[in-house]
Design an enzyme around this catalytic site. Structure first.
Site, mmCIF file in Angstrom:
data_model
loop_
_atom_site.group_PDB
_atom_site.id
_atom_site.type_symbol
_atom_site.label_atom_id
_atom_site.label_comp_id
_atom_site.label_asym_id
_atom_site.label_seq_id
_atom_site.Cartn_x
_atom_site.Cartn_y
_atom_site.Cartn_z
ATOM 1 C CG HIS A 104 18.554 8.988 19.478
ATOM 2 N ND1 HIS A 104 19.493 7.314 19.693
ATOM 3 C CD2 HIS A 104 18.868 8.606 18.644
ATOM 4 C CE1 HIS A 104 19.910 6.957 19.516
ATOM 5 N NE2 HIS A 104 19.697 7.862 18.144
ATOM 6 N NE ARG A 143 22.957 9.740 15.447
ATOM 7 C CZ ARG A 143 22.357 10.819 16.283
ATOM 8 N NH1 ARG A 143 23.198 11.626 16.583
ATOM 9 N NH2 ARG A 143 21.185 10.411 16.958
ATOM 10 N NE ARG A 146 20.521 12.684 13.313
ATOM 11 C CZ ARG A 146 19.607 12.929 14.943
ATOM 12 N NH1 ARG A 146 20.049 14.049 14.737
ATOM 13 N NH2 ARG A 146 19.199 12.171 15.437
ATOM 14 C CE1 TYR A 174 23.808 2.752 17.787
ATOM 15 C CE2 TYR A 174 23.095 5.100 18.986
ATOM 16 C CZ TYR A 174 23.003 3.193 17.987
ATOM 17 O OH TYR A 174 23.187 4.897 16.930
ATOM 18 C CG HIS A 225 24.536 7.509 11.075
ATOM 19 N ND1 HIS A 225 23.746 8.631 10.932
ATOM 20 C CD2 HIS A 225 24.017 6.333 11.789
ATOM 21 C CE1 HIS A 225 23.252 8.737 11.749
ATOM 22 N NE2 HIS A 225 23.060 7.446 11.643
ATOM 23 C CE LYS A 261 17.160 11.641 11.481
ATOM 24 N NZ LYS A 261 16.931 10.153 11.579
#
Length: 312
Positions: A276, A253, A155, A285, A250, A179
């Protein structure tokens, strides 16, 4: 014994409750960006209804807020993000004993539309970076940032917070802070490592000093931290110079995820590399790109397999 909400309902104001909630999230080491978003969503919710206290908020207030957002053409994904912030706030009130319920218990969460990810393809990436002049410090820095993003799937916030001490050019790894303050290790190829060495060498000569482990990797010409706005703007500007319809940062990514899968990479490894917490997004994806067997080949660095003429 009186319930806490009967004691505090007349007194507890929105501003006090929001500030207390944000403080409680700081203790959990949430990022400043997440905290700002919580504050934004909660303050906006206050503007959309006439409920005087969060302890008196009912399901119909939430329904009114959803309608208020829809009338302003807010995207379904953004609506869901704001509702999640509100739900976390009311869960906190319930956990603290200030409410006996969460009004979201009686409101079904809307299902957002799932637009296709705006993905940077190989041709788009190559055309964009071809507009950069590595002999200029700012272009060399942007080239390094764009290539590292495409080669790792990191990110933008993770790359802008990356420090020199978290970068290992020998093992070609970078330790990122993702995150929720979660650390993870990502890997990059030889061409990216070479580009990083070149950029950092030029920077040391330019600043006439030895960089320290606490130095941020990506900075402006004056040595200040590179901001999200500046990085987004530079990425957009490079795309427009190439005559392309700009895609978000983004998209790099997404491009990493696409190329990883098309080159035969597995979904579990991709989930770990992207950070994730659940396989939901990774599975999306896989659904989009994992079945294109014609393009699957040996597992190599996404950047190493491209003809990057500007990296010598």
């Amino acid at each position: 014994m009186l319930q806490p909400e009967l004691i505090f309902a007349p007194q507890l104001k929105w501003e006090v409750a929001i500030n207390a909630f944000i403080w409680s999230r700081k203790v959990k080491s949430l990022s400043a960006r997440t905290l700002d978003y919580y504050a934004f969503a909660l303050k906006q919710f206050c503007q959309a209804h006439e409920c005087q206290s969060p302890l008196n908020c009912e399901p119909h207030h939430i329904a009114t807020y959803i309608t208020w957002l829809q009338e302003r053409k807010v995207r379904s994904t953004s609506i869901l993000s704001r509702l999640r912030a509100l739900k976390a706030f009311f869960n906190w009130l319930k956990q603290e004993g200030l409410r006996s319920d969460n009004p979201f218990d009686h409101i079904p969460m809307p299902k957002p539309n799932q637009p296709l990810p705006r993905t940077v393809t190989e041709d788009h990436f190559l055309a964009t970076i071809a507009t950069l002049n590595p002999s200029k410090f700012s272009d060399l820095r942007d080239l390094t940032l764009f290539v590292l993003a495409y080669d790792t799937g990191a990110r933008l916030s993770e790359l802008l917070n990356l420090k020199l001490g978290d970068l290992d050019l020998i093992s070609r790894t970078a330790k990122l802070l993702g995150k929720g303050g979660k650390e993870r290790l990502v890997f990059f190829g030889q061409k990216t490592a070479h580009l990083l060495r070149r950029y950092l060498t030029v920077r040391m000569v330019k600043e006439n000093r030895t960089l320290t482990p606490d130095d941020l990797v990506f900075v402006t010409i004056s040595g200040a931290p590179l901001t999200r706005y500046q990085a987004h703007w530079n990425w957009r500007k490079a795309q427009k110079r190439a005559g392309l319809q700009p895609l978000p940062f983004h998209g790099l990514r997404h491009g990493f995820a696409r190329r990883w899968l098309l080159q035969g990479g597995d979904a579990f490894s991709l989930q770990l590399l992207l950070g994730h917490t659940t396989p939901t997004i990774t599975q999306r994806y896989v659904t989009l790109w994992g079945s294109d067997l014609k393009q699957i080949h040996a597992k190599v660095s996404p950047v190493d397999s491209l003809p990057l003429k500007r990296i010598k």
